[in-house]
Design a protein around this motif. Structure first.
Motif, short mmCIF file in Angstrom:
data_model
loop_
_atom_site.label_atom_id
_atom_site.label_comp_id
_atom_site.label_asym_id
_atom_site.label_seq_id
_atom_site.Cartn_x
_atom_site.Cartn_y
_atom_site.Cartn_z
N ALA A 102 30.62 -74.73 76.64
CA ALA A 102 31.15 -75.97 76.05
C ALA A 102 32.50 -76.33 76.65
O ALA A 102 32.76 -77.51 76.93
CB ALA A 102 31.26 -75.80 74.53
N THR A 103 33.36 -75.34 76.86
CA THR A 103 34.67 -75.60 77.45
C THR A 103 34.54 -76.15 78.87
O THR A 103 35.21 -77.11 79.26
CB THR A 103 35.51 -74.32 77.46
N ILE A 104 33.66 -75.54 79.65
CA ILE A 104 33.47 -75.98 81.04
C ILE A 104 32.89 -77.39 81.09
O ILE A 104 33.38 -78.26 81.82
CB ILE A 104 32.55 -74.99 81.79
N ILE A 105 31.85 -77.64 80.31
CA ILE A 105 31.18 -78.94 80.34
C ILE A 105 32.13 -80.04 79.88
O ILE A 105 32.25 -81.09 80.53
CB ILE A 105 29.92 -78.91 79.47
N THR A 106 32.82 -79.81 78.78
CA THR A 106 33.74 -80.82 78.28
C THR A 106 34.85 -81.08 79.29
O THR A 106 35.23 -82.23 79.53
CB THR A 106 34.35 -80.38 76.94
N GLY A 107 35.36 -80.02 79.93
CA GLY A 107 36.46 -80.18 80.88
C GLY A 107 36.07 -80.99 82.10
O GLY A 107 36.78 -81.93 82.49
N MET A 108 34.94 -80.66 82.71
CA MET A 108 34.59 -81.40 83.93
C MET A 108 34.16 -82.83 83.61
O MET A 108 34.37 -83.74 84.43
CB MET A 108 33.50 -80.66 84.73
N CYS A 109 33.61 -83.07 82.43
CA CYS A 109 33.30 -84.45 82.03
C CYS A 109 34.57 -85.25 81.76
O CYS A 109 34.65 -86.44 82.11
CB CYS A 109 32.39 -84.45 80.80
N GLU A 110 35.56 -84.62 81.15
CA GLU A 110 36.85 -85.30 80.93
C GLU A 110 37.49 -85.66 82.27
O GLU A 110 38.07 -86.74 82.43
CB GLU A 110 37.79 -84.41 80.12
N GLY A 111 37.39 -84.75 83.24
CA GLY A 111 37.96 -85.05 84.55
C GLY A 111 37.26 -86.21 85.23
O GLY A 111 37.92 -87.10 85.79
N LEU A 112 35.93 -86.25 85.18
CA LEU A 112 35.19 -87.35 85.80
C LEU A 112 35.45 -88.65 85.07
O LEU A 112 35.56 -89.72 85.70
CB LEU A 112 33.70 -87.03 85.83
N LEU A 113 35.54 -88.61 83.75
CA LEU A 113 35.87 -89.82 82.99
C LEU A 113 37.22 -90.38 83.43
O LEU A 113 37.38 -91.60 83.60
CB LEU A 113 35.89 -89.51 81.50
N HIS A 114 38.20 -89.50 83.66
CA HIS A 114 39.52 -89.97 84.09
C HIS A 114 39.44 -90.61 85.48
O HIS A 114 40.07 -91.66 85.71
CB HIS A 114 40.51 -88.79 84.10
N ARG A 247 31.48 -84.10 70.79
CA ARG A 247 30.88 -83.58 69.55
C ARG A 247 30.04 -82.34 69.85
O ARG A 247 30.09 -81.36 69.10
CB ARG A 247 30.02 -84.66 68.89
N ALA A 248 29.27 -82.40 70.93
CA ALA A 248 28.43 -81.25 71.28
C ALA A 248 29.27 -80.04 71.65
O ALA A 248 28.95 -78.91 71.29
CB ALA A 248 27.50 -81.61 72.44
N GLY A 249 30.38 -80.28 72.33
CA GLY A 249 31.25 -79.17 72.73
C GLY A 249 32.02 -78.56 71.59
O GLY A 249 32.30 -77.36 71.60
N GLY A 250 32.35 -79.37 70.57
CA GLY A 250 33.14 -78.84 69.45
C GLY A 250 32.34 -78.56 68.21
O GLY A 250 32.89 -78.08 67.22
N GLY A 251 31.03 -78.80 68.22
CA GLY A 251 30.22 -78.64 67.02
C GLY A 251 30.15 -77.23 66.53
O GLY A 251 30.26 -76.95 65.34
N GLY A 252 30.01 -76.22 67.46
CA GLY A 252 29.85 -74.84 67.02
C GLY A 252 31.07 -74.31 66.32
O GLY A 252 31.02 -73.75 65.23
N ASN A 253 32.27 -74.52 66.91
CA ASN A 253 33.49 -74.01 66.30
C ASN A 253 33.79 -74.69 64.98
O ASN A 253 34.24 -74.08 64.02
CB ASN A 253 34.66 -74.20 67.27
N THR A 254 33.52 -76.03 64.95
CA THR A 254 33.80 -76.75 63.71
C THR A 254 32.95 -76.22 62.57
O THR A 254 33.42 -76.02 61.46
CB THR A 254 33.53 -78.25 63.90
#
Length: 376
Positions: A102-114, A247-254
């Motif tokens: 989840a950390t990896i996926i969210t991070g690289m998607c945030e980078g591409l979004l930027h 949401r998918a990346g933070g769902g488990g911890n939440t």
């Protein structure tokens, strides 16, 4: 036919060295002068300077020419390529747990979004161009040598990149590389990361992704299906897909946090129809006949009863604090011939769906029989 991840651009070749730069470790990129012209070098530096983000590799200084080579100082990532993490588990130092994924996926998607928010197209997304830090698992998009500015359909660089992560319209020469082709490449990377298998490029489509990821219960299945649509006009954008990715990346911890802070169940009720209080005056015969029949639908917790100074009032303290769901027709009450027993007629007919432990209240010393009466 196997599609190669080799970048289709001679000018992008060079070697990376780990060296000290201004008292910090840096990834020094050395490119022979004849492989890249000054215009392309300046464009690459403009991309880095405009795309400053935690998930984008940083340019530490201006390029310099030394020994017929361009020296480009880049941020050094203490980690490994995502290619190693996914496909070379024996060499990898990263354990792909659900939270790490989840950390990896969210991070690289945030980078591409930027990048896309700055009108920048990477063009060459692949697991080899994404670094993952060993300690924090931060994903960092690297190698912006082919990145271009894309405004109003105009490009600042030629369309180049690898074949293995090229979208259908690029492979079929029906379109140029743009933000939508970046999204397709990122969707394939996420699918390979989740499934830990290398996917054959022409077979990548929503149906294939659903078959692979839905069987594993992957929370990214629907999002990735939208990212790899063959038709670029209906393909998701990074801005449109990011809320679902977060949401998918933070769902488990939440969920774990919420489960950990659930209060201990404790039944309590709220009185919406006021009942007599311990210090109310004694009920008259007319008031006794007006007491309704009450159906209690909540679990009641018996309340401790303190003795009233007057023997005629103690029964009122035993009435539970209840939430009245419905009022039925009152039942007539006949007066007892003995003044000592009239109070029992004042207690309502109560239908309780749960079993309550009765509390016993000692009678007033003024009673002659000295007996104890149970709380109704």
């Amino acid at each position: 036919m196997e599609y190669s991840t080799k970048t289709l651009a001679a000018g992008c070749f060079g070697k990376i060295y780990r060296e000290k730069y201004n008292d910090t470790w840096a990834a020094i990129k050395k490119v022979p002068q004849h492989l890249i012209n000054r215009r392309d070098l300046e464009r690459e530096c403009q991309v880095y300077n405009k795309a400053i983000h935690p998930n984008i590799v940083k340019l530490l200084g201006n390029p310099t020419l030394k020994d017929s080579k361009w020296i480009i100082p880049m941020e050094f990532i203490f980690g490994e390529e995502l290619e190693t993490t996914i496909f070379k588990s024996q060499q990898s130092q990263i354990q792909l747990t659900p939270s790490v994924k989840a950390t990896i996926i969210t991070g690289m998607c945030e980078g591409l979004l930027h990048l896309h928010s700055k009108d920048i197209v990477h063009q060459d997304l692949k697991p080899e161009n994404i670094m993952v830090e060993h300690d924090t698992h931060r994903a960092v998009i690297i190698d912006m040598g082919l990145a271009k500015f894309f405004r109003n359909g105009l490009n600042s660089a030629v369309d180049m990149g690898n074949e293995a992560y090229s979208s259908p319209e690029v492979l079929q020469r029906r379109g140029q590389r743009d933000q939508r082709s970046d999204v397709w490449a990122m969707g394939k990377i996420i699918a390979e990361l989740c499934a830990r298998v290398r996917l054959h490029t022409p077979s990548v489509c929503p149906a294939m992704i659903y078959e692979i990821l839905s069987l594993q219960g992957q929370q990214y299945c629907n999002a990735v299906c939208r990212m790899v649509q063959s038709d670029p006009t209906v393909r998701a954008t990074m801005a449109g897909i990011m809320p679902e990715m977060r949401r998918a990346g933070g769902g488990g911890n939440t969920g774990e946090q919420q489960r950990g802070h659930l209060p201990t169940p404790f039944p309590h009720t709220e009185v919406k129809d006021p009942s007599p209080r311990p210090h109310a005056p004694p009920l008259s015969r007319a008031e006794c006949t007006a007491l309704p029949k009450i159906e209690v639908k909540t679990t009641l917790q018996p309340q401790p009863i303190q003795r009233s100074p007057s023997p005629a009032r103690w029964e009122h303290a035993a009435l539970p604090m209840t939430e009245v769901k419905m009022t039925l027709q009152p039942q007539p009450v006949q007066r007892s011939p003995s003044p000592a027993r009239w109070e029992h007629a004042a207690l309502p007919m109560t239908e309780v769906k749960t079993t309550l432990q009765p509390q016993f209240v000692q009678r007033s010393p003024s009673r002659q029989d000295g007996s104890m009466q149970p709380c109704q």
